[in-house]
Design a protein around this motif. Structure first.
Motif, PDB file in Angstrom:
ATOM      1  N   UNK A  36     -37.758  -6.119  18.865  1.00  0.00           N
ATOM      2  CA  UNK A  36     -37.000  -7.336  19.166  1.00  0.00           C
ATOM      3  C   UNK A  36     -35.749  -6.927  19.938  1.00  0.00           C
ATOM      4  N   UNK A  37     -35.561  -7.543  21.102  1.00  0.00           N
ATOM      5  CA  UNK A  37     -34.385  -7.270  21.933  1.00  0.00           C
ATOM      6  C   UNK A  37     -33.455  -8.473  21.877  1.00  0.00           C
ATOM      7  N   UNK A  38     -32.173  -8.213  21.748  1.00  0.00           N
ATOM      8  CA  UNK A  38     -31.169  -9.273  21.607  1.00  0.00           C
ATOM      9  C   UNK A  38     -31.116 -10.178  22.844  1.00  0.00           C
ATOM     10  N   UNK A  39     -31.127  -9.607  24.015  1.00  0.00           N
ATOM     11  CA  UNK A  39     -31.156 -10.331  25.286  1.00  0.00           C
ATOM     12  C   UNK A  39     -30.268 -11.580  25.326  1.00  0.00           C
ATOM     13  N   UNK A  40     -28.977 -11.382  25.243  1.00  0.00           N
ATOM     14  CA  UNK A  40     -28.040 -12.489  25.349  1.00  0.00           C
ATOM     15  C   UNK A  40     -27.746 -13.206  24.051  1.00  0.00           C
ATOM     16  N   UNK A  41     -28.303 -12.746  22.951  1.00  0.00           N
ATOM     17  CA  UNK A  41     -28.020 -13.352  21.652  1.00  0.00           C
ATOM     18  C   UNK A  41     -26.551 -13.123  21.314  1.00  0.00           C
ATOM     19  N   UNK A  42     -25.876 -14.167  20.873  1.00  0.00           N
ATOM     20  CA  UNK A  42     -24.464 -14.089  20.541  1.00  0.00           C
ATOM     21  C   UNK A  42     -24.202 -12.965  19.542  1.00  0.00           C
ATOM     22  N   UNK A  43     -23.076 -12.277  19.713  1.00  0.00           N
ATOM     23  CA  UNK A  43     -22.736 -11.147  18.838  1.00  0.00           C
ATOM     24  C   UNK A  43     -22.476 -11.569  17.401  1.00  0.00           C
ATOM     25  N   UNK A  44     -22.354 -12.879  17.155  1.00  0.00           N
ATOM     26  CA  UNK A  44     -22.182 -13.369  15.782  1.00  0.00           C
ATOM     27  C   UNK A  44     -23.459 -13.178  14.972  1.00  0.00           C
ATOM     28  N   UNK A  70     -26.512 -14.789  10.667  1.00  0.00           N
ATOM     29  CA  UNK A  70     -25.195 -15.054  11.243  1.00  0.00           C
ATOM     30  C   UNK A  70     -24.174 -14.302  10.411  1.00  0.00           C
ATOM     31  N   UNK A  71     -23.444 -13.426  11.063  1.00  0.00           N
ATOM     32  CA  UNK A  71     -22.444 -12.645  10.362  1.00  0.00           C
ATOM     33  C   UNK A  71     -21.227 -13.515  10.090  1.00  0.00           C
ATOM     34  N   UNK A  72     -20.679 -13.404   8.884  1.00  0.00           N
ATOM     35  CA  UNK A  72     -19.488 -14.197   8.584  1.00  0.00           C
ATOM     36  C   UNK A  72     -18.300 -13.707   9.403  1.00  0.00           C
ATOM     37  N   UNK A  73     -17.533 -14.650   9.913  1.00  0.00           N
ATOM     38  CA  UNK A  73     -16.328 -14.262  10.645  1.00  0.00           C
ATOM     39  C   UNK A  73     -15.188 -14.078   9.653  1.00  0.00           C
ATOM     40  N   UNK A  74     -14.328 -13.156   9.969  1.00  0.00           N
ATOM     41  CA  UNK A  74     -13.251 -12.815   9.050  1.00  0.00           C
ATOM     42  C   UNK A  74     -11.942 -12.826   9.820  1.00  0.00           C
ATOM     43  N   UNK A  75     -10.959 -13.502   9.259  1.00  0.00           N
ATOM     44  CA  UNK A  75      -9.630 -13.541   9.868  1.00  0.00           C
ATOM     45  C   UNK A  75      -8.698 -12.733   8.981  1.00  0.00           C
ATOM     46  N   UNK A  76      -8.021 -11.772   9.591  1.00  0.00           N
ATOM     47  CA  UNK A  76      -7.074 -10.946   8.839  1.00  0.00           C
ATOM     48  C   UNK A  76      -5.669 -11.279   9.324  1.00  0.00           C
ATOM     49  N   UNK A  77      -4.793 -11.509   8.378  1.00  0.00           N
ATOM     50  CA  UNK A  77      -3.414 -11.805   8.699  1.00  0.00           C
ATOM     51  C   UNK A  77      -2.564 -10.570   8.473  1.00  0.00           C
ATOM     52  N   UNK A  78      -1.623 -10.361   9.369  1.00  0.00           N
ATOM     53  CA  UNK A  78      -0.722  -9.229   9.223  1.00  0.00           C
ATOM     54  C   UNK A  78       0.324  -9.586   8.179  1.00  0.00           C
ATOM     55  N   UNK A  79       0.553  -8.707   7.223  1.00  0.00           N
ATOM     56  CA  UNK A  79       1.447  -8.995   6.111  1.00  0.00           C
ATOM     57  C   UNK A  79       2.915  -8.745   6.439  1.00  0.00           C
ATOM     58  N   UNK A  80       3.195  -7.677   7.180  1.00  0.00           N
ATOM     59  CA  UNK A  80       4.598  -7.383   7.452  1.00  0.00           C
ATOM     60  C   UNK A  80       5.118  -8.205   8.626  1.00  0.00           C
TER      61      UNK A  80
END
Length: 91
Positions: A36-44, A70-80
């Motif tokens: 199976x080749x990704x061929x333009x499949x979104x990186x998500x 579908x990979x879960x998206x993760x948002x990281x906040x900077x603490x300092x």
């Protein structure tokens, strides 16, 4: 995605759409390898198993499921705190 199925002497490719069915008609009995080749499949999206093999017997029909996750998206906040400044250009 592109799904490729091959044996010793033959190679077939099909464009596949997520959530849709596809088929390879007129495959001969024998050992087959699937890629199976990704061929333009979104990186998500992730394809956990993109290669496998099977043996097809005369008159047999095989159903293959290709899992796309579908990979879960993760948002990281900077603490300092961040110091922001600018320089004024003096004339």
């Amino acid at each position: 995605m592109i799904v490729e199925i091959s044996s010793d002497s033959q190679v077939f490719r099909k464009m596949a759409v997520l959530g849709d069915f596809f088929d390879f008609t007129y495959l001969r009995p024998g050992d087959w390898a699937v890629k199976v080749y990704r061929n333009g499949l979104d990186k998500k999206y992730k394809i956990p198993i993109d290669q496998f093999e099977f043996t097809l017997k005369s008159g047999e029909t095989k159903n293959i499921t290709i899992n796309v996750i579908k990979q879960p998206s993760e948002i990281k906040y900077q603490q300092e705190t961040i110091k922001v400044s600018y320089n004024e250009k003096k004339k």
